[in-house]
Design an enzyme around this catalytic site. Structure first.
Site, PDB file in Angstrom:
ATOM      1  N   GLU A   5      -9.340  -5.797   3.683  1.00  0.00           N
ATOM      2  CA  GLU A   5      -8.023  -5.390   3.185  1.00  0.00           C
ATOM      3  C   GLU A   5      -6.899  -6.395   3.430  1.00  0.00           C
ATOM      4  OE1 GLU A   5      -7.356  -1.472   4.790  1.00  0.00           O
ATOM      5  OE2 GLU A   5      -8.825  -0.628   3.435  1.00  0.00           O
ATOM      6  N   GLU A  41     -15.646   1.635   2.350  1.00  0.00           N
ATOM      7  CA  GLU A  41     -15.037   2.727   3.118  1.00  0.00           C
ATOM      8  C   GLU A  41     -14.623   3.873   2.202  1.00  0.00           C
ATOM      9  OE1 GLU A  41     -11.701   1.759   5.674  1.00  0.00           O
ATOM     10  OE2 GLU A  41     -12.679  -0.117   6.286  1.00  0.00           O
TER      11      GLU A  41
HETATM   12  O1  LIG Z   1      -7.214   4.831   7.848  1.00  0.00           O
HETATM   13  C1  LIG Z   1      -8.604   4.902   7.851  1.00  0.00           C
HETATM   14  C2  LIG Z   1      -9.201   3.511   7.669  1.00  0.00           C
HETATM   15  C3  LIG Z   1      -8.960   2.580   8.873  1.00  0.00           C
HETATM   16  O2  LIG Z   1      -9.397   3.203  10.074  1.00  0.00           O
HETATM   17  C4  LIG Z   1      -9.727   1.276   8.605  1.00  0.00           C
HETATM   18  O3  LIG Z   1      -9.706   0.399   9.726  1.00  0.00           O
HETATM   19  C5  LIG Z   1      -9.104   0.546   7.424  1.00  0.00           C
HETATM   20  O4  LIG Z   1     -10.013  -0.388   6.851  1.00  0.00           O
HETATM   21  C6  LIG Z   1      -8.601   1.517   6.373  1.00  0.00           C
HETATM   22  N1  LIG Z   1      -7.997   1.228   5.213  1.00  0.00           N
HETATM   23  C7  LIG Z   1      -7.608   2.383   4.625  1.00  0.00           C
HETATM   24  C8  LIG Z   1      -6.892   2.498   3.315  1.00  0.00           C
HETATM   25  C9  LIG Z   1      -5.753   1.526   3.201  1.00  0.00           C
HETATM   26  C10 LIG Z   1      -4.643   1.816   4.133  1.00  0.00           C
HETATM   27  C11 LIG Z   1      -4.665   1.250   5.392  1.00  0.00           C
HETATM   28  C12 LIG Z   1      -3.591   1.433   6.234  1.00  0.00           C
HETATM   29  C13 LIG Z   1      -2.515   2.204   5.829  1.00  0.00           C
HETATM   30  C14 LIG Z   1      -2.533   2.796   4.577  1.00  0.00           C
HETATM   31  C15 LIG Z   1      -3.617   2.607   3.734  1.00  0.00           C
HETATM   32  C16 LIG Z   1      -7.994   3.409   5.434  1.00  0.00           C
HETATM   33  N2  LIG Z   1      -8.611   2.859   6.496  1.00  0.00           N
END
Ligand SMILES: OC[C@@H]1[C@@H](O)[C@H](O)[C@@H](O)c2[nH]c(CCc3ccccc3)c[n+]21
Length: 446
Positions: A164, A352
């Site tokens: 990301e 993910e």
């Molecule tokens: O939030 C759940 C997971 C994280 O724990 C992972 O480390 C990370 O890769 C991840 N990305 C996203 C979606 C993108 C996002 C990240 C942060 C804040 C808002 C959206 C959700 N998550």
């Protein structure tokens, strides 16, 4: 009863800072997330990743859980400062040994290792010299990647250069909610350019080292829908699609930043990240797969926002997760279709997908997370539609194997198929663990 192809890969995902703990053990260097979490006020519940799930000491137990779950593959990230405490130069052998042991246990269990090179935990020593804004970090990342390709030349199934880059760039350097906590849009643009260059150098090193396996990058992608069919809402949605999705998809697959976004940023007075012709082809060199992290869509309309002049809407008729994210399974179908048609990636993995819920053990110590089962089922059915229509999707990873440190939210958000009691570090398999176990075994979603 939708069946996935016999060779479809079902897995689960984690990341080093979120599960390992042992933040300063066995020679590991400080990371920007150690520093960020140790800085009062940055983490909502005041916790840190100092211990987290203590996976560093419990990895054998966790591999046994993966084996019981029956997954084909396990996605995890390597902590850069565990390998190079200063970011480059001296190797920390004990850090390297940890990942050798983990990968060895996975192979014994018949589970394919999927390695993310960078999942946000930059060595603090590199941040002290400018971090991702600094060309030196780009070079240090290429050295780090090449060293890992040499160290694990034959064992890894998929290599993911970055997790990301949008979050690293804009949440870390513009919104400031993530490490290093900067709030400077110009820095964020420069960081996004340098992350892409570092990705290109890593892919080049992977090819030169003739490393086995496949290499790609993971992007968080979200469909963006206009709140109404007014011209200005449609334009707002297009701007957001550029900001969230096309800003990285275009350079990686078309060799250019999206023109409409460059014009918009120029109009807003931001110096644009420059790319030479050589740098453009370095970034857009062929990769073996695109990783997509999908969680939710965005609904936007014309607004007063500073840079993008957009307003976000939460459709009242929808359900929302513990993160406040809308549950919108069709968005996974939409984004896979759109990416397949517009960018023609060689292959796609959903690296993910998952849901945070306020999970608690009942009086018998069980966790009946039926809403997580419903979420995963609905998203797998949406994904199956895209696969059925010929999109090149080869695998799907649930976020996450176990509850873990959820960045700015600390330990308060639970995404796991396995519950972690942070006072005892006991792992408790949730109902969704057993449901997913059946899906993995049967390759069928019912
Ligand atoms: O939030 C759940 C997971 C994280 O724990 C992972 O480390 C990370 O890769 C991840 N990305 C996203 C979606 C993108 C996002 C990240 C942060 C804040 C808002 C959206 C959700 N998550």
């Amino acid at each position: 009863m939708p069946y996935f192809p016999e060779d479809f890969i079902f897995g689960v995902a984690t990341a080093s800072y979120q599960i390992e703990g042992a933040w300063n053990e066995d020679g590991k260097g400080e990371s920007i997330w150690d520093r960020f979490a140790h800085t009062p006020g940055n983490i909502q519940d005041g916790t840190t990743g100092d211990v987290a799930c203590d996976h560093y000491h419990r990895f054998e137990e966790d591999v046994a859980l993966l084996k019981e779950l029956g997954v084909d593959a396990y996605r995890f990230s390597i902590s850069w400062p565990r390998i190079f405490p200063e970011g480059r130069g001296r190797v920390n052998e004990k850090g390297l040994d940890f990942y050798r042991s983990l990968i060895g246990k996975l192979q014994e269990a018949g589970i394919k290792p999927v390695v993310t090179l960078y999942h946000w935990d930059l060595p603090q020593k590199l941040q002290d010299k400018g971090g991702w804004e600094n060309q030196e970090t780009v070079e240090a990342f290429a050295e780090y990647a090449r060293f890992l390709f040499q160290s694990f030349a034959k064992e890894v199934f998929l290599w993911i250069t970055h997790n990301e880059p949008w979050v690293v760039s804009f949440v870390g350097h513009y919104e400031g909610r993530h490490a290093p906590g900067k709030r400077d849009f110009k820095s964020a643009l420069q960081v996004s350019r340098n992350l892409l260059l570092s990705h290109g150098l890593a892919v080049q090193a992977f090819r030169e080292e003739k490393t086995l396996g496949s290499i790609g990058i993971t992007l968080n992608l979200t469909p963006v829908h206009p709140f109404s069919d007014s011209e200005e809402d449609i334009l707002a949605a297009k701007r957001c699609d550029g900001y969230f999705n096309r800003w990285f998809l275009d350079p990686l697959f078309k060799g250019e930043f999206p023109e409409d976004m460059l014009l918009w940023y120029e109009k807003k007075g931001f110096a644009l990240p420059q790319l030479s012709e050589e740098e453009k082809s370095l970034i857009a060199q062929p990769i073996d797969f695109l990783g997509i992290n999908y969680y939710f869509r965005r609904v936007v309309g014309k607004g007063e926002g500073a840079i993008f002049e957009v307003e976000f809407f939460n459709p009242p008729q929808s359900e929302y997760t513990d993160m406040g994210w809308e549950i919108y399974p069709e968005g996974l179908y939409e984004i896979v279709k759109r990416v397949s048609e517009e960018y023609q990636p060689e292959d796609i993995y959903i690296t993910e997908n998952g849901i945070a819920l306020p999970d608690q053990p009942d009086s018998k110590g069980r966790i009946n997370d039926q809403r997580r089962i419903d979420y995963l089922r609905s998203h797998l059915l949406a994904l199956h539609r895209a696969v059925d229509e010929g999109c090149p999707v080869s695998g799907y990873f649930v976020w996450s194997l176990m509850d873990n440190f959820e960045w700015g939210f600390g330990l308060s958000k639970r995404f796991g198929l396995v519950y972690v009691d942070y006072t005892t570090l006991q792992r408790i398999k949730k109902a969704s663990f057993y449901w997913y176990q059946k899906v993995v075994k049967s390759k069928r979603v019912d």
